[in-house]
Design a protein around this motif. Structure first.
Motif, PDB file in Angstrom:
ATOM      1  N   GLY A  18       5.505  -2.235   0.735  1.00 17.41           N
ATOM      2  CA  GLY A  18       5.601  -0.940   1.404  1.00 17.41           C
ATOM      3  C   GLY A  18       4.274  -0.497   1.967  1.00 17.41           C
ATOM      4  O   GLY A  18       3.241  -1.143   1.766  1.00 17.41           O
ATOM      5  N   GLY A  19       4.323   0.614   2.678  1.00 16.72           N
ATOM      6  CA  GLY A  19       3.102   1.161   3.242  1.00 16.72           C
ATOM      7  C   GLY A  19       3.306   2.605   3.654  1.00 16.72           C
ATOM      8  O   GLY A  19       4.427   3.093   3.726  1.00 16.72           O
ATOM      9  N   LYS A  33      -7.198  11.300  13.698  1.00 13.65           N
ATOM     10  CA  LYS A  33      -7.567  10.243  12.763  1.00 13.65           C
ATOM     11  C   LYS A  33      -6.289   9.607  12.244  1.00 13.65           C
ATOM     12  O   LYS A  33      -5.363  10.309  11.842  1.00 13.65           O
ATOM     13  N   GLU A  34      -6.222   8.284  12.246  1.00 13.30           N
ATOM     14  CA  GLU A  34      -5.070   7.555  11.739  1.00 13.30           C
ATOM     15  C   GLU A  34      -5.481   6.783  10.486  1.00 13.30           C
ATOM     16  O   GLU A  34      -6.553   6.185  10.446  1.00 13.30           O
ATOM     17  N   ILE A  35      -4.602   6.814   9.478  1.00 10.84           N
ATOM     18  CA  ILE A  35      -4.864   6.127   8.212  1.00 10.84           C
ATOM     19  C   ILE A  35      -3.570   5.436   7.783  1.00 10.84           C
ATOM     20  O   ILE A  35      -2.491   6.019   7.901  1.00 10.84           O
ATOM     21  N   SER A  36      -3.705   4.216   7.269  1.00 12.52           N
ATOM     22  CA  SER A  36      -2.542   3.523   6.721  1.00 12.52           C
ATOM     23  C   SER A  36      -3.003   2.556   5.643  1.00 12.52           C
ATOM     24  O   SER A  36      -4.166   2.157   5.596  1.00 12.52           O
ATOM     25  N   GLN A  37      -2.056   2.201   4.764  1.00 10.07           N
ATOM     26  CA  GLN A  37      -2.336   1.241   3.701  1.00 10.07           C
ATOM     27  C   GLN A  37      -1.020   0.639   3.239  1.00 10.07           C
ATOM     28  O   GLN A  37      -0.017   1.342   3.148  1.00 10.07           O
ATOM     29  N   GLY A  38      -1.066  -0.647   2.929  1.00  8.61           N
ATOM     30  CA  GLY A  38       0.111  -1.338   2.423  1.00  8.61           C
ATOM     31  C   GLY A  38      -0.021  -1.664   0.946  1.00  8.61           C
ATOM     32  O   GLY A  38      -1.133  -1.765   0.415  1.00  8.61           O
ATOM     33  N   PHE A  39       1.121  -1.840   0.287  1.00  7.64           N
ATOM     34  CA  PHE A  39       1.175  -2.159  -1.138  1.00  7.64           C
ATOM     35  C   PHE A  39       2.176  -3.289  -1.344  1.00  7.64           C
ATOM     36  O   PHE A  39       3.203  -3.342  -0.669  1.00  7.64           O
ATOM     37  N   ARG A  40       1.885  -4.163  -2.301  1.00 14.15           N
ATOM     38  CA  ARG A  40       2.721  -5.350  -2.466  1.00 14.15           C
ATOM     39  C   ARG A  40       4.093  -5.053  -3.070  1.00 14.15           C
ATOM     40  O   ARG A  40       5.054  -5.782  -2.801  1.00 14.15           O
ATOM     41  N   LEU A  41       4.210  -3.997  -3.871  1.00 13.08           N
ATOM     42  CA  LEU A  41       5.498  -3.652  -4.470  1.00 13.08           C
ATOM     43  C   LEU A  41       5.530  -2.149  -4.736  1.00 13.08           C
ATOM     44  O   LEU A  41       4.707  -1.633  -5.494  1.00 13.08           O
ATOM     45  N   ALA A 138       3.124  -2.113   5.741  1.00  9.81           N
ATOM     46  CA  ALA A 138       4.063  -2.803   4.847  1.00  9.81           C
ATOM     47  C   ALA A 138       4.229  -4.273   5.215  1.00  9.81           C
ATOM     48  O   ALA A 138       4.597  -5.090   4.369  1.00  9.81           O
ATOM     49  N   ASN A 139       3.945  -4.593   6.453  1.00  9.48           N
ATOM     50  CA  ASN A 139       4.094  -5.968   6.944  1.00  9.48           C
ATOM     51  C   ASN A 139       2.780  -6.740   6.980  1.00  9.48           C
ATOM     52  O   ASN A 139       2.709  -7.795   7.603  1.00  9.48           O
ATOM     53  N   ASN A 140       1.748  -6.232   6.313  1.00 10.36           N
ATOM     54  CA  ASN A 140       0.433  -6.871   6.372  1.00 10.36           C
ATOM     55  C   ASN A 140      -0.046  -7.257   4.972  1.00 10.36           C
ATOM     56  O   ASN A 140      -0.927  -6.601   4.416  1.00 10.36           O
ATOM     57  N   PRO A 141       0.512  -8.319   4.382  1.00  9.50           N
ATOM     58  CA  PRO A 141       0.164  -8.677   3.004  1.00  9.50           C
ATOM     59  C   PRO A 141      -1.311  -9.003   2.788  1.00  9.50           C
ATOM     60  O   PRO A 141      -1.797  -8.894   1.667  1.00  9.50           O
ATOM     61  N   ASN A 143      -3.743  -7.260   3.474  1.00  7.44           N
ATOM     62  CA  ASN A 143      -4.468  -6.040   3.098  1.00  7.44           C
ATOM     63  C   ASN A 143      -3.757  -5.216   2.027  1.00  7.44           C
ATOM     64  O   ASN A 143      -4.067  -4.041   1.853  1.00  7.44           O
ATOM     65  N   PHE A 144      -2.813  -5.818   1.314  1.00  4.78           N
ATOM     66  CA  PHE A 144      -2.073  -5.070   0.298  1.00  4.78           C
ATOM     67  C   PHE A 144      -2.960  -4.638  -0.856  1.00  4.78           C
ATOM     68  O   PHE A 144      -3.828  -5.379  -1.312  1.00  4.78           O
TER      69      PHE A 144
END
Length: 157
Positions: A18-19, A33-41, A138-141, A143-144
């Motif tokens: 997810g992200g 300002k744009e911020i995002s982050q992904g997580f593996r589960l 969410a689609n960028n493992p 950087n999870f």
């Protein structure tokens, strides 16, 4: 100074990778300002709430006036209908995402926060952009990060 935030969360499977994505707009100076982050589960609701937490934590000054636009009824209703404050009194018994709700409450109390629900995927440019950021994360493992609380407690969630 007034700030507007557009936030969104995404989960590819629920749970799954997810992200979150968020856009902060300072309305007087037209700064973005744009911020995002992904997580593996994680879950979609966790990412929706995480985006709000990060938006508030990113503000540089206390007592900032901020309007948060989100397509998450989960977040908007929990705050605007004051459910989360009742959950605190009951020790979050039977409620999910206690860690993020507590994180939200800590930062919520130092700002002047308003929520505005927007319909998702309905052509709102900023909401669509927040969604793109969340799905992209969410689609960028590569950087999870690890949603440790969720992974350690997912059987209880």
């Amino acid at each position: 100074m007034a700030i507007v935030a557009y936030t969104d969360g995404s989960s590819l499977g629920n749970p799954g990778p997810g992200g979150y994505g968020l856009i902060l707009l300072e309305t007087e100076k037209m700064v973005k300002k744009e911020i995002s982050q992904g997580f593996r589960l994680t879950t979609n609701n966790r990412m929706e709430l995480m985006a709000v937490c990060v938006a508030l934590e990113t503000l540089k000054f206390t007592k900032t006036e901020i309007t948060i636009f989100t397509d998450s009824k989960y977040v908007v209703d929990a705050v605007e209908k004051r459910w989360v404050f009742g959950w605190v009194k009951k020790g979050f018994k039977g409620k999910k995402n206690e860690d993020l709700w507590r994180r939200f409450l800590e930062v919520h109390k130092i700002h002047n926060v308003k929520f505005q629900w927007v319909k998702g995927h309905a052509g709102n440019v900023w909401n669509e952009r927040a969604d793109q950021l969340a799905v992209g994360a969410a689609n960028n493992p590569a950087n999870f990060k690890i949603d440790s609380y969720f992974e350690m407690n997912q059987n209880e969630e």
